[in-house]
Design an enzyme around this catalytic site. Structure first.
Site, PDB file in Angstrom:
ATOM      1  N   GLU A   1     -14.824 -10.976  -3.339  1.00 13.67           N
ATOM      2  CA  GLU A   1     -13.873  -9.879  -3.154  1.00 13.67           C
ATOM      3  C   GLU A   1     -13.460  -9.269  -4.486  1.00 13.67           C
ATOM      4  O   GLU A   1     -13.244  -9.977  -5.455  1.00 13.67           O
ATOM      5  CB  GLU A   1     -12.547 -10.323  -2.514  1.00 13.67           C
TER       6      GLU A   1
ATOM      7  N   GLU B   1     -10.395 -18.099   2.550  1.00 13.38           N
ATOM      8  CA  GLU B   1     -10.372 -17.495   1.217  1.00 13.38           C
ATOM      9  C   GLU B   1      -9.914 -18.537   0.210  1.00 13.38           C
ATOM     10  O   GLU B   1      -8.857 -19.166   0.392  1.00 13.38           O
ATOM     11  CB  GLU B   1      -9.422 -16.287   1.183  1.00 13.38           C
TER      12      GLU B   1
ATOM     13  N   ASP C   1     -10.889  -5.738  -1.502  1.00 13.83           N
ATOM     14  CA  ASP C   1      -9.607  -6.418  -1.296  1.00 13.83           C
ATOM     15  C   ASP C   1      -8.441  -5.448  -1.487  1.00 13.83           C
ATOM     16  O   ASP C   1      -8.561  -4.472  -2.224  1.00 13.83           O
ATOM     17  CB  ASP C   1      -9.510  -7.560  -2.329  1.00 13.83           C
TER      18      ASP C   1
ATOM     19  N   GLU D   1      -4.734  -8.472   6.324  1.00 13.84           N
ATOM     20  CA  GLU D   1      -4.142  -9.468   5.425  1.00 13.84           C
ATOM     21  C   GLU D   1      -2.654  -9.600   5.687  1.00 13.84           C
ATOM     22  O   GLU D   1      -1.984  -8.622   6.017  1.00 13.84           O
ATOM     23  CB  GLU D   1      -4.268  -9.007   3.964  1.00 13.84           C
TER      24      GLU D   1
HETATM   25  P1  C2E Z   1      -5.318 -11.637  -2.699  1.00  7.97           P
HETATM   26  O1  C2E Z   1      -6.766 -11.823  -3.009  1.00  7.97           O
HETATM   27  O2  C2E Z   1      -4.936 -10.381  -2.000  1.00  7.97           O
HETATM   28  O3  C2E Z   1      -4.918 -12.919  -1.867  1.00  7.97           O
HETATM   29  C1  C2E Z   1      -4.020 -12.902  -0.795  1.00  7.97           C
HETATM   30  C2  C2E Z   1      -2.646 -13.297  -1.236  1.00  7.97           C
HETATM   31  O4  C2E Z   1      -1.736 -13.081  -0.158  1.00  7.97           O
HETATM   32  C3  C2E Z   1      -2.522 -14.762  -1.606  1.00  7.97           C
HETATM   33  O5  C2E Z   1      -1.564 -14.858  -2.650  1.00  7.97           O
HETATM   34  C4  C2E Z   1      -1.947 -15.376  -0.339  1.00  7.97           C
HETATM   35  O6  C2E Z   1      -1.261 -16.573  -0.554  1.00  7.97           O
HETATM   36  C5  C2E Z   1      -1.027 -14.277   0.103  1.00  7.97           C
HETATM   37  N1  C2E Z   1      -0.745 -14.307   1.534  1.00  7.97           N
HETATM   38  C6  C2E Z   1      -1.527 -14.767   2.524  1.00  7.97           C
HETATM   39  N2  C2E Z   1      -0.952 -14.611   3.721  1.00  7.97           N
HETATM   40  C7  C2E Z   1       0.241 -14.021   3.480  1.00  7.97           C
HETATM   41  C8  C2E Z   1       1.323 -13.597   4.336  1.00  7.97           C
HETATM   42  O7  C2E Z   1       1.304 -13.729   5.561  1.00  7.97           O
HETATM   43  N3  C2E Z   1       2.406 -13.017   3.740  1.00  7.97           N
HETATM   44  C9  C2E Z   1       2.461 -12.853   2.388  1.00  7.97           C
HETATM   45  N4  C2E Z   1       3.584 -12.290   1.894  1.00  7.97           N
HETATM   46  N5  C2E Z   1       1.470 -13.236   1.562  1.00  7.97           N
HETATM   47  C10 C2E Z   1       0.372 -13.812   2.104  1.00  7.97           C
HETATM   48  P2  C2E Z   1      -1.856 -15.737  -3.924  1.00  7.97           P
HETATM   49  O8  C2E Z   1      -2.612 -16.950  -3.559  1.00  7.97           O
HETATM   50  O9  C2E Z   1      -0.559 -15.861  -4.634  1.00  7.97           O
HETATM   51  O10 C2E Z   1      -2.831 -14.843  -4.769  1.00  7.97           O
HETATM   52  C11 C2E Z   1      -2.414 -13.634  -5.328  1.00  7.97           C
HETATM   53  C12 C2E Z   1      -3.583 -12.894  -5.910  1.00  7.97           C
HETATM   54  O11 C2E Z   1      -4.116 -13.608  -7.031  1.00  7.97           O
HETATM   55  C13 C2E Z   1      -4.737 -12.792  -4.929  1.00  7.97           C
HETATM   56  O12 C2E Z   1      -4.473 -11.744  -4.048  1.00  7.97           O
HETATM   57  C14 C2E Z   1      -5.897 -12.557  -5.853  1.00  7.97           C
HETATM   58  O13 C2E Z   1      -6.045 -11.172  -6.150  1.00  7.97           O
HETATM   59  C15 C2E Z   1      -5.491 -13.333  -7.100  1.00  7.97           C
HETATM   60  N6  C2E Z   1      -6.275 -14.578  -7.085  1.00  7.97           N
HETATM   61  C16 C2E Z   1      -6.055 -15.702  -6.385  1.00  7.97           C
HETATM   62  N7  C2E Z   1      -7.031 -16.610  -6.610  1.00  7.97           N
HETATM   63  C17 C2E Z   1      -7.908 -16.021  -7.469  1.00  7.97           C
HETATM   64  C18 C2E Z   1      -9.146 -16.421  -8.069  1.00  7.97           C
HETATM   65  O14 C2E Z   1      -9.657 -17.508  -7.852  1.00  7.97           O
HETATM   66  N8  C2E Z   1      -9.752 -15.517  -8.906  1.00  7.97           N
HETATM   67  C19 C2E Z   1      -9.218 -14.279  -9.156  1.00  7.97           C
HETATM   68  N9  C2E Z   1      -9.876 -13.462  -9.985  1.00  7.97           N
HETATM   69  N10 C2E Z   1      -8.069 -13.870  -8.592  1.00  7.97           N
HETATM   70  C20 C2E Z   1      -7.425 -14.722  -7.763  1.00  7.97           C
HETATM   71 MG    MG Z   2      -8.283 -11.721  -1.889  1.00 10.53          MG
HETATM   72 MG    MG Z   3      -5.581  -9.053  -0.805  1.00  6.32          MG
HETATM   73 MG    MG Z   4      -7.497 -10.282  -4.518  1.00  9.72          MG
END
Ligand code: C2E
Ligand code: MG
Ligand code: MG
Ligand code: MG
Length: 286
Positions: free
Chosen positions: A149, A59, A179, A236
């Site tokens: 997603e 991802e 998602d 996730e």
């Molecule tokens: P998401 O799409 O649900 O992405 C998964 C989030 O869970 C990611 O946080 C990831 O680092 C985190 N994660 C993964 N494994 C674990 C785990 O074992 N434990 C915990 N506590 N967390 C875990 P991240 O990278 O901070 O991203 C947060 C949200 O920001 C994402 O949730 C997504 O909705 C948004 N996001 C990130 N990149 C993009 C992007 O390129 N475009 C858009 N529109 N939204 C984005």
């Molecule tokens: Mg995601």
């Molecule tokens: Mg997610």
């Molecule tokens: Mg997301």
């Protein structure tokens, strides 16, 4: 868990250590400037097949390489992006960077599938399917390699408007993932209206599931629902071996989480992939 050991050396996600940051908020101008100055870039979190724990894709997750505060997660800026006109350029930049990466390393990446987050606001752009299909073809990325997603809760609020764009993305050959499933209130009817390929069960149901009967019931029911609707299911946020042990009793298709790997820099993702022992079935297309 051999993969975990392999990857622990590669855990290189920046965590802002600056204590000032917790009180710092960024405004529209700051985020807009960061985008223009190309301070945003993509990390990749591996996605594993379960129970084998092979990398089947990843991802893309955006990070802000802030000149003062270091690497910032979307927590600090995604709301500003998603609630403003920035969201359109932002998502095109994200997709562009993701496709460029896939094209550059195609020989190593073919057979894998990659997830890219879209904001529900992107679905208001009726030209999105054509734009993304053109972008994919200009980078020679087969749409079958990509799943877009969208977060369940936000999508359901705007389903009528989004449905047409989602259907046409699917017709262009892209896959679609729902998602953070379980945090919204989609009905089974709505779920079956949208041509999703994959359901990502939110990490709040995964964390501690080994010890929590309610979470177990939700997981069991969601797996059954997903598979009845012919969707793959992703767990996730898998953080510990006990939860993974429980999940492996169910037919969960894929897992993501810190237990396997943090979001990695692109070079680290490639290195991790290289070091993984080769596996026989490389077909992962829907
Ligand atoms: P998401 O799409 O649900 O992405 C998964 C989030 O869970 C990611 O946080 C990831 O680092 C985190 N994660 C993964 N494994 C674990 C785990 O074992 N434990 C915990 N506590 N967390 C875990 P991240 O990278 O901070 O991203 C947060 C949200 O920001 C994402 O949730 C997504 O909705 C948004 N996001 C990130 N990149 C993009 C992007 O390129 N475009 C858009 N529109 N939204 C984005
Ligand atoms: Mg995601
Ligand atoms: Mg997610
Ligand atoms: Mg997301």
């Amino acid at each position: 868990i051999q993969i975990k050991q392999l990857m622990s050396s590669l855990f290189d996600e920046g965590t802002p250590s600056n204590t000032e940051l917790s009180t710092h908020t960024f405004d529209y101008d700051a985020v807009s400037l960061a985008l223009n100055n190309k301070q945003m870039s993509l990390y990749i979190q591996p996605k594993m097949s379960l129970p084998e724990e092979n990398i089947v894709g990843g991802e893309f997750l955006v990070r802000w390489n802030h000149p003062e505060f270091g690497v910032l997660t979307p927590y600090y800026f995604i709301d500003i992006v998603e609630h403003s006109d920035l969201v359109h350029d932002f998502s095109i930049l994200v997709v562009d960077e993701a496709f460029a990466f896939i094209e550059e390393h195609f020989a190593q990446l073919k057979g894998l599938t990659f997830n890219i987050n879209l904001s529900v606001k992107n679905l208001e752009d009726i030209h999105l399917p054509e734009r993304l299909a053109e972008l994919a073809s200009s980078y020679n990325v087969p749409p079958q390699m990509i799943s877009f997603e969208v977060t369940e809760s936000l999508l359901i609020e705007n389903l009528a408007e989004s449905l047409d764009v989602l259907l046409r993305l699917r017709l262009k050959g892209f896959s679609l993932s729902i998602d953070d499933f379980g945090t919204g209130y989609s009905s089974i009817k709505q779920l079956s209206q949208i041509p999703f390929c994959e359901l990502k069960l939110d990490r709040c149901f995964i964390h501690g599931c080994a010890l929590d009967k309610d979470k177990q019931a939700i997981i069991e029911a969601t797996v059954a629902l997903a598979h009845k609707l012919q969707l793959k299911i992703v767990a996730e946020g898998i953080e510990n071996p006990n939860d993974l042990g429980f999940l492996n009793h169910y037919k969960i298709d894929y897992g993501q989480g810190y237990l396997f790997a943090l979001p990695l820099k692109k070079v680290s993702f490639l290195k991790t992939l290289e070091q993984q022992k080769p596996y026989s079935v490389r077909e992962n297309y829907n």
